[in-house]
Write a protein that holds these residues in place. Structure first.
Motif, PDB file in Angstrom:
ATOM      1  N   ASP A   1       0.803  -1.224   0.000  1.00 54.98           N
ATOM      2  CA  ASP A   1       0.000   0.000   0.000  1.00 54.98           C
ATOM      3  C   ASP A   1       0.835   1.273   0.000  1.00 54.98           C
ATOM      4  OD1 ASP A   1      -2.353  -1.434  -0.021  1.00 54.98           O
ATOM      5  OD2 ASP A   1      -2.618  -1.382   2.150  1.00 54.98           O
ATOM      6  N   GLY A   2       2.162   1.143   0.129  1.00 60.31           N
ATOM      7  CA  GLY A   2       3.021   2.306   0.109  1.00 60.31           C
ATOM      8  C   GLY A   2       3.209   2.997   1.437  1.00 60.31           C
ATOM      9  N   VAL A   3       2.721   2.399   2.529  1.00 58.66           N
ATOM     10  CA  VAL A   3       2.891   3.005   3.856  1.00 58.66           C
ATOM     11  C   VAL A   3       4.356   2.929   4.281  1.00 58.66           C
ATOM     12  CG1 VAL A   3       2.238   2.849   6.296  1.00 58.66           C
ATOM     13  CG2 VAL A   3       0.517   2.503   4.512  1.00 58.66           C
ATOM     14  N   PHE A   4       5.021   1.787   4.000  1.00 61.76           N
ATOM     15  CA  PHE A   4       6.454   1.645   4.228  1.00 61.76           C
ATOM     16  C   PHE A   4       7.132   1.725   2.859  1.00 61.76           C
ATOM     17  CE2 PHE A   4       6.532  -0.894   8.479  1.00 61.76           C
ATOM     18  CZ  PHE A   4       5.732   0.084   9.060  1.00 61.76           C
ATOM     19  N   PRO A   5       7.977   2.716   2.636  1.00 58.67           N
ATOM     20  CA  PRO A   5       8.513   2.939   1.296  1.00 58.67           C
ATOM     21  C   PRO A   5       9.562   1.912   0.886  1.00 58.67           C
ATOM     22  CG  PRO A   5       9.501   4.475   2.851  1.00 58.67           C
ATOM     23  CD  PRO A   5       8.440   3.728   3.609  1.00 58.67           C
ATOM     24  N   GLN A   6       9.511   1.542  -0.395  1.00 58.35           N
ATOM     25  CA  GLN A   6      10.529   0.684  -0.997  1.00 58.35           C
ATOM     26  C   GLN A   6      10.696   1.119  -2.441  1.00 58.35           C
ATOM     27  OE1 GLN A   6      12.756  -1.292   0.006  1.00 58.35           O
ATOM     28  NE2 GLN A   6      13.441  -2.109  -1.961  1.00 58.35           N
ATOM     29  N   ILE A   7      11.902   1.581  -2.800  1.00 58.60           N
ATOM     30  CA  ILE A   7      12.128   2.182  -4.108  1.00 58.60           C
ATOM     31  C   ILE A   7      12.467   1.148  -5.166  1.00 58.60           C
ATOM     32  CG2 ILE A   7      13.458   3.887  -5.392  1.00 58.60           C
ATOM     33  CD1 ILE A   7      11.593   5.005  -3.225  1.00 58.60           C
ATOM     34  N   ARG A   8      13.420   0.269  -4.880  1.00 55.43           N
ATOM     35  CA  ARG A   8      13.846  -0.691  -5.903  1.00 55.43           C
ATOM     36  C   ARG A   8      12.970  -1.939  -5.849  1.00 55.43           C
ATOM     37  NH1 ARG A   8      17.288  -5.027  -4.189  1.00 55.43           N
ATOM     38  NH2 ARG A   8      17.610  -4.974  -1.927  1.00 55.43           N
ATOM     39  N   PRO A   9      12.904  -2.717  -6.939  1.00 52.60           N
ATOM     40  CA  PRO A   9      12.133  -3.964  -6.915  1.00 52.60           C
ATOM     41  C   PRO A   9      12.654  -4.917  -5.841  1.00 52.60           C
ATOM     42  CG  PRO A   9      12.656  -3.349  -9.169  1.00 52.60           C
ATOM     43  CD  PRO A   9      13.438  -2.418  -8.289  1.00 52.60           C
ATOM     44  N   MET A  10      11.738  -5.621  -5.209  1.00 54.95           N
ATOM     45  CA  MET A  10      12.113  -6.549  -4.134  1.00 54.95           C
ATOM     46  C   MET A  10      11.107  -7.691  -4.079  1.00 54.95           C
ATOM     47  SD  MET A  10      12.455  -5.855  -0.022  1.00 54.95           S
ATOM     48  CE  MET A  10      14.205  -5.471  -0.072  1.00 54.95           C
ATOM     49  N   THR A  11      11.595  -8.898  -3.843  1.00 56.69           N
ATOM     50  CA  THR A  11      10.727 -10.030  -3.565  1.00 56.69           C
ATOM     51  C   THR A  11      10.246  -9.935  -2.124  1.00 56.69           C
ATOM     52  OG1 THR A  11      11.878 -11.438  -5.145  1.00 56.69           O
ATOM     53  CG2 THR A  11      10.569 -12.542  -3.459  1.00 56.69           C
ATOM     54  N   LEU A  12       8.950  -9.926  -1.944  1.00 62.43           N
ATOM     55  CA  LEU A  12       8.384  -9.778  -0.607  1.00 62.43           C
ATOM     56  C   LEU A  12       8.211 -11.147   0.066  1.00 62.43           C
ATOM     57  CD1 LEU A  12       5.659  -7.003  -1.080  1.00 62.43           C
ATOM     58  CD2 LEU A  12       8.117  -6.779  -0.669  1.00 62.43           C
ATOM     59  N   GLY A  13       7.768 -11.090   1.325  1.00 56.12           N
ATOM     60  CA  GLY A  13       7.398 -12.304   2.022  1.00 56.12           C
ATOM     61  C   GLY A  13       8.337 -12.707   3.137  1.00 56.12           C
ATOM     62  N   HIS A  14       7.805 -12.814   4.359  1.00 55.44           N
ATOM     63  CA  HIS A  14       8.614 -13.252   5.494  1.00 55.44           C
ATOM     64  C   HIS A  14       7.973 -14.433   6.232  1.00 55.44           C
ATOM     65  CE1 HIS A  14       5.924  -9.980   6.935  1.00 55.44           C
ATOM     66  NE2 HIS A  14       5.732 -10.812   7.957  1.00 55.44           N
ATOM     67  N   GLU A  15       6.918 -14.990   5.664  1.00 51.22           N
ATOM     68  CA  GLU A  15       6.302 -16.200   6.218  1.00 51.22           C
ATOM     69  C   GLU A  15       6.498 -17.318   5.193  1.00 51.22           C
ATOM     70  OE1 GLU A  15       2.681 -14.020   8.707  1.00 51.22           O
ATOM     71  OE2 GLU A  15       2.184 -15.337   7.036  1.00 51.22           O
ATOM     72  N   PHE A  16       7.489 -18.170   5.436  1.00 51.59           N
ATOM     73  CA  PHE A  16       7.760 -19.220   4.457  1.00 51.59           C
ATOM     74  C   PHE A  16       8.460 -20.398   5.128  1.00 51.59           C
ATOM     75  CE2 PHE A  16      11.449 -16.438   4.472  1.00 51.59           C
ATOM     76  CZ  PHE A  16      12.528 -17.303   4.442  1.00 51.59           C
ATOM     77  N   MET A  17       8.395 -21.525   4.454  1.00 48.07           N
ATOM     78  CA  MET A  17       9.069 -22.740   4.904  1.00 48.07           C
ATOM     79  C   MET A  17       9.409 -23.571   3.673  1.00 48.07           C
ATOM     80  SD  MET A  17       5.927 -25.052   6.383  1.00 48.07           S
ATOM     81  CE  MET A  17       7.033 -26.455   6.602  1.00 48.07           C
ATOM     82  N   GLY A  18      10.226 -24.589   3.875  1.00 47.83           N
ATOM     83  CA  GLY A  18      10.568 -25.412   2.732  1.00 47.83           C
ATOM     84  C   GLY A  18      11.651 -26.430   3.024  1.00 47.83           C
ATOM     85  N   ILE A  19      12.357 -26.816   1.967  1.00 49.77           N
ATOM     86  CA  ILE A  19      13.349 -27.882   2.016  1.00 49.77           C
ATOM     87  C   ILE A  19      14.741 -27.286   1.792  1.00 49.77           C
ATOM     88  CG2 ILE A  19      14.065 -30.109   1.072  1.00 49.77           C
ATOM     89  CD1 ILE A  19      11.261 -30.114   2.322  1.00 49.77           C
ATOM     90  N   VAL A  20      15.679 -27.672   2.630  1.00 49.57           N
ATOM     91  CA  VAL A  20      17.056 -27.198   2.482  1.00 49.57           C
ATOM     92  C   VAL A  20      17.661 -27.793   1.205  1.00 49.57           C
ATOM     93  CG1 VAL A  20      19.374 -27.203   3.495  1.00 49.57           C
ATOM     94  CG2 VAL A  20      17.356 -26.949   4.977  1.00 49.57           C
ATOM     95  N   GLU A  21      18.170 -26.907   0.341  1.00 54.53           N
ATOM     96  CA  GLU A  21      18.807 -27.326  -0.900  1.00 54.53           C
ATOM     97  C   GLU A  21      20.329 -27.291  -0.817  1.00 54.53           C
ATOM     98  OE1 GLU A  21      17.465 -28.361  -4.040  1.00 54.53           O
ATOM     99  OE2 GLU A  21      15.762 -28.720  -2.702  1.00 54.53           O
ATOM    100  N   GLU A  22      20.857 -26.341  -0.040  1.00 52.54           N
ATOM    101  CA  GLU A  22      22.301 -26.158   0.022  1.00 52.54           C
ATOM    102  C   GLU A  22      22.634 -25.399   1.298  1.00 52.54           C
ATOM    103  OE1 GLU A  22      25.863 -24.389  -2.928  1.00 52.54           O
ATOM    104  OE2 GLU A  22      23.725 -24.049  -3.373  1.00 52.54           O
ATOM    105  N   VAL A  23      23.764 -25.697   1.915  1.00 50.87           N
ATOM    106  CA  VAL A  23      24.187 -24.980   3.117  1.00 50.87           C
ATOM    107  C   VAL A  23      25.641 -24.562   2.971  1.00 50.87           C
ATOM    108  CG1 VAL A  23      22.554 -26.147   4.654  1.00 50.87           C
ATOM    109  CG2 VAL A  23      24.856 -27.089   4.350  1.00 50.87           C
ATOM    110  N   GLY A  24      25.971 -23.433   3.627  1.00 49.86           N
ATOM    111  CA  GLY A  24      27.352 -22.986   3.674  1.00 49.86           C
ATOM    112  C   GLY A  24      28.171 -23.828   4.636  1.00 49.86           C
ATOM    113  N   ARG A  25      29.470 -23.693   4.557  1.00 53.83           N
ATOM    114  CA  ARG A  25      30.370 -24.526   5.367  1.00 53.83           C
ATOM    115  C   ARG A  25      30.247 -24.238   6.865  1.00 53.83           C
ATOM    116  NH1 ARG A  25      33.352 -20.588   2.925  1.00 53.83           N
ATOM    117  NH2 ARG A  25      34.632 -19.251   4.283  1.00 53.83           N
ATOM    118  N   GLY A  26      29.659 -23.070   7.217  1.00 59.81           N
ATOM    119  CA  GLY A  26      29.501 -22.740   8.631  1.00 59.81           C
ATOM    120  C   GLY A  26      28.211 -23.235   9.241  1.00 59.81           C
TER     121      GLY A  26
END
Length: 385
Positions: A46-71
């Motif tokens: 709705d534009g209440v929180f500004p975002q200028i550049r394109p961005m993939t939204l979403g902070h509610e997600f789950m899934g399957i691990v495909e790859e992990v870093g060495r740490g």
């Protein structure tokens, strides 16, 4: 990969996006199996929180691990995980004190102690503007998860995605509001807002020992859901003077706890909208004032609805005269999530009973508009990549 990319207010598109890759040793790449639209996503849409550049939204997600870093030593390819919405390192001062939303290391470009409008912000959040880290979100086929040895939690194969998806945000957020209230048992708890977070706060209130739970919302279909899934009493501000009704229901004292699960985008009259434009104040803080009116003297007002700007005429006089305790902020999801997974696994709480729509991610544009405009009695949308 395909993702839901935000371009400008009211413009989110299902399109090709760059595949995520491991950047740091503690990263993981997750193949998303389920994601959801949160009321907080609407603040960007709705534009209440500004975002200028394109961005993939979403902070509610789950899934399957495909790859992990060495740490990352606690996850491996093929693990099924749910991911808390704050991005937190797990090692800084705030993370080690149970406050991952205030992580010192996840939002280096905009972090600081001040809490200003455009700088001095808290820790990072997935898909939640450049001010909160600029990380791509989970409304996509794949997502990079930083600090993956601290955030994601493995989930039992015996539970469906829908049973655990809301451990990402809305259940920990609802839980936080009630945990802040420090219930001793038998209290009257009023939840302003019967959207997804309000519904979860109602569930948490019963688990935490409330003696009475009252839901307030201007939409009857939401109140009907609250009664059906959470067995609460309900009040519609279009039908009654809510504050007076709460006084009448509590012997004239007011509720022990009033939760603001609405935030700045509460329903407003035309004149209230004009006043907000004149004052350059997006949204309104009216629900906080209603909570402070309806709560008893010495009561507690937890605020988990999102606010992103200052408001004049804030009723500090009421807070002082009534001796109220107010507490605001993002939920420390990592702090609570292990306990909450146990409640779901044991059957003590059901989270998927608030889902009204399940759609393919390809229909994300329609889903956002339906959720925002509350079409077809929409309460919670789950998207499938």
């Amino acid at each position: 990969m395909k993702a839901a990319v935000f371009y400008k207010p009211n413009d989110i598109r299902y399109e090709n996006a760059e595949d995520p890759t491991l950047v740091e040793s503690r990263d993981a790449i997750i193949r998303v199996t389920s994601t959801a639209i949160c009321g907080s996503d609407l603040h960007i849409f709705d534009g209440v929180f500004p975002q200028i550049r394109p961005m993939t939204l979403g902070h509610e997600f789950m899934g399957i691990v495909e790859e992990v870093g060495r740490g990352v030593g606690n996850l491996k390819k093929g693990d099924r995980v749910v991911v808390p919405f704050p991005i937190a390192c797990g090692q800084c001062h705030f993370c080690t004190h149970g406050l991952p939303p205030h992580c010192e290391n996840s939002n280096p470009d905009h972090y600081g102690p001040q809490g200003n409008l455009l700088d001095g912000k808290g820790g990072a959040l997935f898909g939640y503007t450049d001010l909160y880290g600029g990380y791509q979100g989970g409304q996509a086929e794949y997502v990079r998860v930083p600090f993956a040895d601290f955030g994601p939690r493995k989930v039992p194969d015996s539970l469906t995605d829908e049973q655990v998806l809301f451990l990402t945000d809305i259940f920990p957020t609802g839980w936080t509001s009630i945990d802040w209230a420090n219930l001793q048992g038998g209290e009257t708890v009023v939840i302003f807002g019967s959207g997804p977070v309000g519904l979860m706060a109602q569930k948490a209130a019963w688990i935490k020992g409330a003696g009475r739970v009252i839901a307030v919302d201007p939409l009857n279909y939401r109140l009907e859901m609250a009664k059906r899934v959470n067995k609460v009493e309900t009040l519609n501000p279009h039908d009654v003077d809510v504050v007076q009704a709460i006084y009448d229901m509590t012997g004239g004292y007011g509720a022990d706890v009033c939760v603001d699960a609405v935030g700045a985008e509460a329903e407003r009259s035309f004149l209230e909208k004009i006043r907000s434009v004149i004052k350059l104040q997006p949204g309104t803080d009216k629900v906080i004032d209603l909570c402070m009116q309806a709560v008893k003297r010495g009561g507690i007002v937890p605020v988990v609805g999102a606010y992103g700007s200052p408001y004049d005429n804030f009723p500090v006089h009421r807070m002082f005269d009534k001796g109220l305790t107010l507490r605001f902020g993002q939920a420390p999801a990592q702090t609570y999530i292990d306990e909450l997974i146990g409640y779901v696994e044991s059957g003590r709480v059901v989270l998927d009973d608030i889902i009204t729509h399940t759609l393919p991610l390809a229909q994300v544009s329609e889903a956002y508009k339906m959720f925002r405009d509350k079409e077809d009695n929409c309460t919670k949308v789950v998207l499938k990549p």
